[in-house]
Design a protein around this motif. Structure first.
Motif, PDB file in Angstrom:
ATOM      1  N   LEU A 187     122.787  82.936  30.207  1.00 41.87           N
ATOM      2  CA  LEU A 187     122.416  82.308  31.480  1.00 41.87           C
ATOM      3  C   LEU A 187     123.065  80.934  31.595  1.00 41.87           C
ATOM      4  CD1 LEU A 187     118.662  83.328  31.613  1.00 41.87           C
ATOM      5  CD2 LEU A 187     120.575  84.353  32.869  1.00 41.87           C
ATOM      6  N   GLY A 188     123.696  80.681  32.720  1.00 40.80           N
ATOM      7  CA  GLY A 188     124.408  79.438  32.939  1.00 40.80           C
ATOM      8  C   GLY A 188     125.849  79.464  32.466  1.00 40.80           C
ATOM      9  N   CYS A 189     126.228  80.498  31.706  1.00 35.18           N
ATOM     10  CA  CYS A 189     127.612  80.627  31.256  1.00 35.18           C
ATOM     11  C   CYS A 189     128.508  81.039  32.428  1.00 35.18           C
ATOM     12  CB  CYS A 189     127.728  81.654  30.136  1.00 35.18           C
ATOM     13  SG  CYS A 189     126.999  81.103  28.579  1.00 35.18           S
ATOM     14  N   ILE A 190     129.791  80.747  32.308  1.00 33.36           N
ATOM     15  CA  ILE A 190     130.768  81.058  33.344  1.00 33.36           C
ATOM     16  C   ILE A 190     131.653  82.200  32.867  1.00 33.36           C
ATOM     17  CG2 ILE A 190     132.621  80.159  34.808  1.00 33.36           C
ATOM     18  CD1 ILE A 190     129.925  78.697  35.182  1.00 33.36           C
ATOM     19  N   VAL A 191     131.711  83.267  33.657  1.00 35.35           N
ATOM     20  CA  VAL A 191     132.566  84.417  33.381  1.00 35.35           C
ATOM     21  C   VAL A 191     133.720  84.378  34.377  1.00 35.35           C
ATOM     22  CG1 VAL A 191     132.704  86.930  33.247  1.00 35.35           C
ATOM     23  CG2 VAL A 191     130.587  85.770  32.612  1.00 35.35           C
ATOM     24  N   THR A 192     134.942  84.505  33.876  1.00 35.81           N
ATOM     25  CA  THR A 192     136.125  84.463  34.731  1.00 35.81           C
ATOM     26  C   THR A 192     136.949  85.730  34.558  1.00 35.81           C
ATOM     27  OG1 THR A 192     136.211  82.051  34.575  1.00 35.81           O
ATOM     28  CG2 THR A 192     138.224  83.168  35.286  1.00 35.81           C
ATOM     29  N   ALA A 193     137.336  86.320  35.678  1.00 31.63           N
ATOM     30  CA  ALA A 193     138.212  87.497  35.667  1.00 31.63           C
ATOM     31  C   ALA A 193     138.826  87.680  37.045  1.00 31.63           C
ATOM     32  CB  ALA A 193     137.422  88.754  35.276  1.00 31.63           C
TER      33      ALA A 193
ATOM     34  N   GLY B 147     140.743  86.155  39.003  1.00 37.04           N
ATOM     35  CA  GLY B 147     140.774  85.064  39.970  1.00 37.04           C
ATOM     36  C   GLY B 147     139.436  84.554  40.454  1.00 37.04           C
ATOM     37  N   VAL B 148     138.330  85.054  39.873  1.00 39.01           N
ATOM     38  CA  VAL B 148     136.982  84.637  40.291  1.00 39.01           C
ATOM     39  C   VAL B 148     136.189  84.204  39.065  1.00 39.01           C
ATOM     40  CG1 VAL B 148     134.803  85.413  41.321  1.00 39.01           C
ATOM     41  CG2 VAL B 148     136.976  86.136  42.324  1.00 39.01           C
ATOM     42  N   SER B 149     135.389  83.147  39.211  1.00 37.71           N
ATOM     43  CA  SER B 149     134.468  82.713  38.159  1.00 37.71           C
ATOM     44  C   SER B 149     133.044  82.726  38.703  1.00 37.71           C
ATOM     45  CB  SER B 149     134.809  81.292  37.687  1.00 37.71           C
ATOM     46  OG  SER B 149     136.062  81.264  37.061  1.00 37.71           O
ATOM     47  N   VAL B 150     132.134  83.243  37.891  1.00 37.49           N
ATOM     48  CA  VAL B 150     130.727  83.360  38.260  1.00 37.49           C
ATOM     49  C   VAL B 150     129.862  82.699  37.201  1.00 37.49           C
ATOM     50  CG1 VAL B 150     128.831  85.033  38.494  1.00 37.49           C
ATOM     51  CG2 VAL B 150     131.000  85.459  39.646  1.00 37.49           C
ATOM     52  N   ARG B 151     128.902  81.889  37.645  1.00 35.79           N
ATOM     53  CA  ARG B 151     127.877  81.317  36.761  1.00 35.79           C
ATOM     54  C   ARG B 151     126.742  82.324  36.687  1.00 35.79           C
ATOM     55  NH1 ARG B 151     122.938  78.701  37.660  1.00 35.79           N
ATOM     56  NH2 ARG B 151     123.323  78.855  39.897  1.00 35.79           N
ATOM     57  N   LEU B 152     126.467  82.842  35.495  1.00 31.40           N
ATOM     58  CA  LEU B 152     125.445  83.880  35.334  1.00 31.40           C
ATOM     59  C   LEU B 152     124.042  83.323  35.545  1.00 31.40           C
ATOM     60  CD1 LEU B 152     126.895  85.778  32.249  1.00 31.40           C
ATOM     61  CD2 LEU B 152     127.032  86.438  34.666  1.00 31.40           C
ATOM     62  N   THR B 153     123.254  84.030  36.361  1.00 30.98           N
ATOM     63  CA  THR B 153     121.876  83.623  36.637  1.00 30.98           C
ATOM     64  C   THR B 153     120.856  84.670  36.206  1.00 30.98           C
ATOM     65  OG1 THR B 153     121.978  84.555  38.865  1.00 30.98           O
ATOM     66  CG2 THR B 153     122.571  82.217  38.623  1.00 30.98           C
TER      67      THR B 153
ATOM     68  N   GLU C  52     126.320  83.153  40.553  1.00 28.82           N
ATOM     69  CA  GLU C  52     126.823  82.337  41.652  1.00 28.82           C
ATOM     70  C   GLU C  52     128.336  82.208  41.500  1.00 28.82           C
ATOM     71  OE1 GLU C  52     126.589  77.706  43.271  1.00 28.82           O
ATOM     72  OE2 GLU C  52     125.669  78.252  41.352  1.00 28.82           O
ATOM     73  N   VAL C  53     129.080  82.531  42.546  1.00 25.05           N
ATOM     74  CA  VAL C  53     130.531  82.355  42.511  1.00 25.05           C
ATOM     75  C   VAL C  53     130.814  80.851  42.536  1.00 25.05           C
ATOM     76  CG1 VAL C  53     132.700  82.753  43.738  1.00 25.05           C
ATOM     77  CG2 VAL C  53     130.967  84.570  43.644  1.00 25.05           C
TER      78      VAL C  53
ATOM     79  N   ARG D  58     125.041  83.440  49.034  1.00 27.40           N
ATOM     80  CA  ARG D  58     124.011  83.815  48.066  1.00 27.40           C
ATOM     81  C   ARG D  58     124.190  85.252  47.567  1.00 27.40           C
ATOM     82  NH1 ARG D  58     117.541  84.318  49.364  1.00 27.40           N
ATOM     83  NH2 ARG D  58     116.874  84.536  47.206  1.00 27.40           N
ATOM     84  N   ASP D  59     124.729  86.121  48.412  1.00 26.35           N
ATOM     85  CA  ASP D  59     124.834  87.546  48.071  1.00 26.35           C
ATOM     86  C   ASP D  59     126.203  87.978  47.564  1.00 26.35           C
ATOM     87  OD1 ASP D  59     122.174  88.009  48.690  1.00 26.35           O
ATOM     88  OD2 ASP D  59     122.607  88.482  50.782  1.00 26.35           O
ATOM     89  N   LEU D  60     127.116  87.049  47.353  1.00 29.60           N
ATOM     90  CA  LEU D  60     128.447  87.436  46.878  1.00 29.60           C
ATOM     91  C   LEU D  60     128.379  88.128  45.514  1.00 29.60           C
ATOM     92  CD1 LEU D  60     130.706  84.425  47.920  1.00 29.60           C
ATOM     93  CD2 LEU D  60     130.772  86.771  48.805  1.00 29.60           C
ATOM     94  N   ALA D  61     127.498  87.664  44.635  1.00 33.50           N
ATOM     95  CA  ALA D  61     127.393  88.252  43.287  1.00 33.50           C
ATOM     96  C   ALA D  61     125.937  88.393  42.857  1.00 33.50           C
ATOM     97  CB  ALA D  61     128.167  87.398  42.295  1.00 33.50           C
ATOM     98  N   ARG D  62     125.038  88.568  43.805  1.00 30.94           N
ATOM     99  CA  ARG D  62     123.604  88.685  43.502  1.00 30.94           C
ATOM    100  C   ARG D  62     123.235  90.159  43.462  1.00 30.94           C
ATOM    101  NH1 ARG D  62     118.145  87.331  46.414  1.00 30.94           N
ATOM    102  NH2 ARG D  62     119.197  88.283  48.166  1.00 30.94           N
TER     103      ARG D  62
END
Length: 193
Positions: free
Chosen positions: A22-28, A30-36, A99-100, A118-122
């Protein structure tokens, strides 16, 4: 932000790894997401894809750790997991929501122009779509693509939408974060309705 997480981070019990993601950033792609929000699964867990042992579909779940396990569900969606545990363990953490934080335009192009931020990666299928993942990414090495985030609080609860082991509290989320998906109990799970 701290640096990338190494393979030893993932080579542990997914129930330990999951809240630490949780709170880590995953990148692939061309997009990075903060895991929630994430969910843990192990081979001894009847809700896990690995419960009946390795198959062609689940082979990646059995190690080594740090790789991406991608599956197709409901005939229309992809979902992604980070493989955890020792080689042969059949364990992973499902990436449920985030969160993107980088590459929003690309995520929006994949998800649709009218989708709220809010719904891009929820939700797990939305997250995989925003990241551009599909079955061709199954087995992709993610070591170096996941960065440690700021330490964060977490809450645990039952996993979403499963029939077996429906009360096992292996769903972890950042409390009060607006990018966490809503809990939905499977209608056929014991005690539903």
């Amino acid at each position: 932000m701290s640096g990338p997480l190494d393979r030893s981070f993932f080579a542990r019990d997914p129930v330990v790894v999951a809240p630490e993601l949780l709170g880590c950033i995953v990148t692939a792609n061309g997009v990075s997401v903060r895991l929630t929000e994430v969910e843990a699964y192990r081979e001894d867990d009847p809700a896990s894809h690995s419960f009946r042992g390795p198959t062609k579909r689940t082979a990646v779940m059995f190690g080594p750790a740090g790789f991406l396990y991608v599956y197709f569900t409901y005939g229309m969606h992809y979902c992604a997991n980070l493989v955890c545990g020792e080689d042969g363990a059949g364990a992973a953490v499902l990436l449920r929501a985030g969160e993107v934080v980088e590459g929003e335009a690309l995520a929006r192009a994949r998800r649709g122009e009218r989708v709220p931020d809010r719904d891009l990666a929820r939700g797990p299928a939305r997250l995989a779509q925003a990241m551009g993942w599909d079955r061709s990414d199954d087995g992709r090495d993610m070591v170096g693509a996941v960065r440690a985030g700021a330490p964060t609080a977490s809450v645990a609860g039952p996993r979403t939408g499963i029939m077996k082991a429906a009360d096992t509290a292996w769903r972890f989320a950042i409390p009060g974060d607006r990018f966490v998906s809503p809990y939905k109990r499977h209608p056929k799970a014991p005690g539903a309705g």
